[in-house]
Design a protein around this motif. Structure first.
Motif, PDB file in Angstrom:
ATOM      1  N   LYS B  15      42.141  46.750  47.260  1.00 38.47           N
ATOM      2  CA  LYS B  15      42.854  46.950  45.995  1.00 38.47           C
ATOM      3  C   LYS B  15      44.355  46.699  46.106  1.00 38.47           C
ATOM      4  O   LYS B  15      44.975  46.213  45.171  1.00 38.47           O
ATOM      5  CB  LYS B  15      42.575  48.340  45.410  1.00 38.47           C
ATOM      6  CG  LYS B  15      43.327  49.483  46.049  1.00 38.47           C
ATOM      7  CD  LYS B  15      43.118  50.794  45.294  1.00 38.47           C
ATOM      8  CE  LYS B  15      43.851  51.919  46.018  1.00 38.47           C
ATOM      9  NZ  LYS B  15      43.749  53.205  45.328  1.00 38.47           N
ATOM     10  N   LYS B  16      44.948  47.027  47.270  1.00 40.40           N
ATOM     11  CA  LYS B  16      46.402  46.864  47.406  1.00 40.40           C
ATOM     12  C   LYS B  16      46.813  45.405  47.165  1.00 40.40           C
ATOM     13  O   LYS B  16      47.885  45.142  46.617  1.00 40.40           O
ATOM     14  CB  LYS B  16      46.879  47.302  48.790  1.00 40.40           C
ATOM     15  CG  LYS B  16      47.052  48.801  48.939  1.00 40.40           C
ATOM     16  CD  LYS B  16      48.270  49.338  48.160  1.00 40.40           C
ATOM     17  CE  LYS B  16      48.195  50.850  48.058  1.00 40.40           C
ATOM     18  NZ  LYS B  16      49.031  51.432  47.041  1.00 40.40           N
ATOM     19  N   THR B  20      49.567  45.447  43.968  1.00 40.71           N
ATOM     20  CA  THR B  20      50.975  45.154  44.205  1.00 40.71           C
ATOM     21  C   THR B  20      51.287  43.660  44.087  1.00 40.71           C
ATOM     22  O   THR B  20      52.404  43.243  44.382  1.00 40.71           O
ATOM     23  CB  THR B  20      51.399  45.662  45.604  1.00 40.71           C
ATOM     24  OG1 THR B  20      50.579  45.025  46.572  1.00 40.71           O
ATOM     25  CG2 THR B  20      51.229  47.170  45.717  1.00 40.71           C
ATOM     26  N   ALA B 112      49.094  49.679  37.953  1.00 42.44           N
ATOM     27  CA  ALA B 112      47.673  49.337  37.899  1.00 42.44           C
ATOM     28  C   ALA B 112      46.823  50.596  37.984  1.00 42.44           C
ATOM     29  O   ALA B 112      47.233  51.604  38.546  1.00 42.44           O
ATOM     30  CB  ALA B 112      47.317  48.395  39.041  1.00 42.44           C
ATOM     31  N   MET B 113      45.612  50.524  37.420  1.00 41.10           N
ATOM     32  CA  MET B 113      44.690  51.662  37.482  1.00 41.10           C
ATOM     33  C   MET B 113      44.225  51.884  38.914  1.00 41.10           C
ATOM     34  O   MET B 113      44.049  53.012  39.335  1.00 41.10           O
ATOM     35  CB  MET B 113      43.504  51.357  36.555  1.00 41.10           C
ATOM     36  CG  MET B 113      42.582  52.495  36.293  1.00 41.10           C
ATOM     37  SD  MET B 113      43.339  53.935  35.481  1.00 41.10           S
ATOM     38  CE  MET B 113      43.478  53.382  33.773  1.00 41.10           C
ATOM     39  N   GLY B 114      43.984  50.817  39.663  1.00 45.15           N
ATOM     40  CA  GLY B 114      43.516  50.956  41.048  1.00 45.15           C
ATOM     41  C   GLY B 114      42.246  50.165  41.250  1.00 45.15           C
ATOM     42  O   GLY B 114      42.278  48.962  41.521  1.00 45.15           O
ATOM     43  N   ASP B 196      38.784  54.581  40.040  1.00 42.86           N
ATOM     44  CA  ASP B 196      39.718  55.344  39.203  1.00 42.86           C
ATOM     45  C   ASP B 196      39.237  55.408  37.765  1.00 42.86           C
ATOM     46  O   ASP B 196      39.694  56.250  36.989  1.00 42.86           O
ATOM     47  CB  ASP B 196      41.098  54.676  39.247  1.00 42.86           C
ATOM     48  CG  ASP B 196      41.669  54.713  40.644  1.00 42.86           C
ATOM     49  OD1 ASP B 196      42.078  55.791  41.071  1.00 42.86           O
ATOM     50  OD2 ASP B 196      41.653  53.668  41.325  1.00 42.86           O
ATOM     51  N   LEU B 197      38.355  54.514  37.394  1.00 41.40           N
ATOM     52  CA  LEU B 197      37.901  54.410  36.009  1.00 41.40           C
ATOM     53  C   LEU B 197      36.559  53.699  35.991  1.00 41.40           C
ATOM     54  O   LEU B 197      36.350  52.757  36.752  1.00 41.40           O
ATOM     55  CB  LEU B 197      38.932  53.599  35.205  1.00 41.40           C
ATOM     56  CG  LEU B 197      38.515  53.103  33.814  1.00 41.40           C
ATOM     57  CD1 LEU B 197      38.206  54.264  32.885  1.00 41.40           C
ATOM     58  CD2 LEU B 197      39.614  52.223  33.212  1.00 41.40           C
TER      59      LEU B 197
END
Lengths: 420, 420
Positions: B15-16, B20, B112-114, B196-197
């Motif tokens: 995800k990073k 980013t 960002a949500m993640g 996260d969602l």
């Protein structure tokens, strides 16, 4: 229908009287609630004595103090309600407007959430705080108090309803769930047709139970495994001051520091200074010293227990600090992202590049550079109040004020437009 | 660790590289995905043929059309990704800034949500759409396709990953859950440490299962029991045009009308005109006529079936319209609030007071005055895209574009401040 379901239905039926009330009506209701709370002080204190007697010997002394009410605390609760009345009304704010090429006018408007449920522990003051914030944000509220404070909560809610009865807000818009057994909470968690939002306020166990079992949308609050990383380019005066404040200011709250990460290049000289400040100076001043849980590197420089398997994953809420040395800001970030709770985390550094890298890569509600993490608070952030601190990313993050308790809707005005 | 958990962990680890990434990196990745999708057309069509063969005779014809891909549809999917690349990047936007009296600078920044999870049904195009929207909003994405479209989805994801491999975004940031049994979905719903969602996209059954079982924060989408109320002060030309469009434009989608409420004073004259438009005119034109489900009052004026017990609580998604007469705008509102799904509801009236009363009291994501409810759509609302239409009040309401897929964080910059 169970008693809890009946109470949920009453709140839902009463919600319109709050959702569509104007600012003046809501403020009048809040002021009436505050006056009524003070007028009912004798009843509330009597109920509180019942709670205290029932709890005696059963709960630790620190909990007894939370539970205890006196005249001064009741006035403080009433003043808390008056302070909420003085806050700006979030409902009705126009968030965006647009006119489409076909002439349709779209207005995005802030509206009340509807009915908000709050499950909390045995702090009587949460009863009036939460009710005031929910009503001001335009929502009816269903409260579920901890069992140990139930008589106090009931007397407080009775007073609030007496106040509301003199206004245009339906007193049934404030419900205190009478079922203090588990089933009362579980029915709230599943009450999708009645509650628009459920907020758990309390310890990690309560929050976990709500998140795991709720069908109603939840905002997860609270748990803070808070880190501060002291970079090799830190100003040591700032670092010592910030760690002292973040660890010892009020260790039992969620924005207090639990883990110190320190760059290995400075550990040998920095840690002994910190030990003096947090241990020796505090003992000399007659204050409780901080106890360390140390990784092997840190243990070479200061005294304390060796950190156990769980010490870097624990919210101590006490004068205990886990200490770990790291080789870089990158390693610090990796540790925080693995062990943190995305609440509040900070860096102390004079190196702009390190600070920017940290604030970009730390995925927490509040990320600090050269300041105490204790500032994560609705009052400090200028929200005027606080319903809790969200540690999730959906809807609200960090301190939640009145705006964070609202929703929005789109109002579309046309002149007969249809879609091609 | 199950295979699903491994895939969730891969997405989290990747995800990073998305969270980013700057705008240019994300757009480059999206364009590479689009090109790669077109280049893999033969593989995707072969996989799609497998799905179609396996589904033959097992699913209704309307579903087969949703499942079917051809060269044109693949190019449309690629163009959809390119359109997402052209949208503004929501991440990094400064939402608020403040400086406290003590000098602390607080910046509220969109982030960002993640990692976003999406559980959907057997529409292959959702695979590329959802992946593109999630990546552009800065999040890694875990996709769970309907079983009937799994081979197609797998070929599409393979192509997207091939595209990503040429960029700085980690291809593992797009995961398609390999476990197409129930367990695959259920593990996603409980993957609080990874997602996260979670967004369900599909029919009412799927959405209910996700809302009831998820521990991960969910945005509920979709179900629309959409009402239009024709007030006694309506302009009949507008009313007829709007009902015609809202009912017959595309009956299978969630913003199409299901229930007509009509003021009893005009029912006797208005309903026969509507019947002519929706039934006779359409039969003459060789179009499918609308079938009515009528309350006793309406049945006195036009032909149709008597409405059954469930007809005012059903999302027909078909050429069927439930019709009920009401005595006032207040009764219309009461009916909608009891039977609606808070998606889109409208009034047709020239009476400003009635319109305002309706838009104030109807608690739906989109409330219409004198326009077709078919406009509830991310594209129509100017969001440029749509991940679904939220029918809950937490986080996002109505059409969700890129902004609605993000969160925010507070960055607090100090010079050594501590809290008193």
């Amino acid at each position: 229908m169970s008693n809890t379901q009946k109470q949920l239905a009453l709140a839902k039926a009463a919600k319109k009287s709050v959702n569509t009330a104007d600012t003046e009506e809501k403020n009048r209701a809040l002021l009436a609630m505050a006056d009524s709370l003070e007028a009912a002080a004798a009843d509330i204190l009597a109920a509180n004595r019942q709670d205290l007697e029932a709890a005696a010997g059963k709960i630790p002394e620190s909990m007894t103090d939370r539970l205890l009410l006196d005249g001064k605390r009741i006035c403080a609760m009433a003043d808390g309600i008056r302070a909420v009345a003085a806050l700006p009304d979030p409902v009705g704010e126009i968030l965006e407007t647009s006119t489409l090429p076909n002439g349709l006018k779209i207005v995005k408007k802030r509206v009340a959430m509807g009915v908000i449920g709050i499950i909390y522990e045995s702090r009587p003051n949460v009863t009036s705080d939460a009710a005031a914030l929910a009503l001001k944000s335009g929502s009816a509220v269903v409260l579920r108090s901890g069992k140990d404070a139930f008589q106090s909560a009931r007397a407080i809610v009775a007073a609030l309803k007496t106040g509301l009865a003199q206004t245009r807000i339906d007193p049934e818009a404030v419900q205190l769930i009478e079922d203090t057994e588990r089933e009362g909470s579980y029915e709230m968690m599943r009450a999708k047709d009645y509650l628009d939002l459920l907020i758990p306020r309390g310890g990690a166990g309560l929050i976990r139970a709500v998140v795991e079992n709720a069908v109603v949308p939840v905002i997860e609050t609270g748990t803070g495994i808070v880190h501060i990383y002291i970079d090799k380019d830190a100003d040591w005066d700032k670092a010592l001051r910030i760690v002292y404040n973040a660890k010892t200011g009020r260790p039992a709250v969620c924005n207090s520091m639990e883990v110190l990460l320190v760059h290995e290049d400075i550990a040998a000289n920095f840690l002994p200074k910190l030990e003096r400040l947090l241990v020796r100076d505090r003992i000399e001043a007659g204050l409780p010293p901080v106890r360390f849980r140390l990784d092997p590197q840190a243990a070479r420089h200061i005294g304390g227990e060796a950190a156990g398997a769980d010490d870097f994953d624990t919210e101590f809420l006490d004068y205990i600090l886990a200490v770990k040395t790291v080789a870089s800001v990158k390693e610090a970030i990796g540790h925080i992202e693995t062990h943190g709770t995305h609440h509040s985390d900070g860096i102390v550094t004079e190196n702009r590049h390190a600070a920017d890298y940290f604030t970009t890569h730390i995925d927490s509600a509040a990320v600090y550079v050269n300041a105490s993490t204790r500032f994560t608070d609705g009052g400090e952030f200028g929200l005027g109040c606080e319903m809790g601190i969200s540690t999730q990313k959906l809807h609200a993050r960090g301190p939640m004020g009145l705006k964070e308790l609202t929703s929005y809707k789109y109002i579309v005005q046309g002149t007969g437009q249809v879609r091609e």
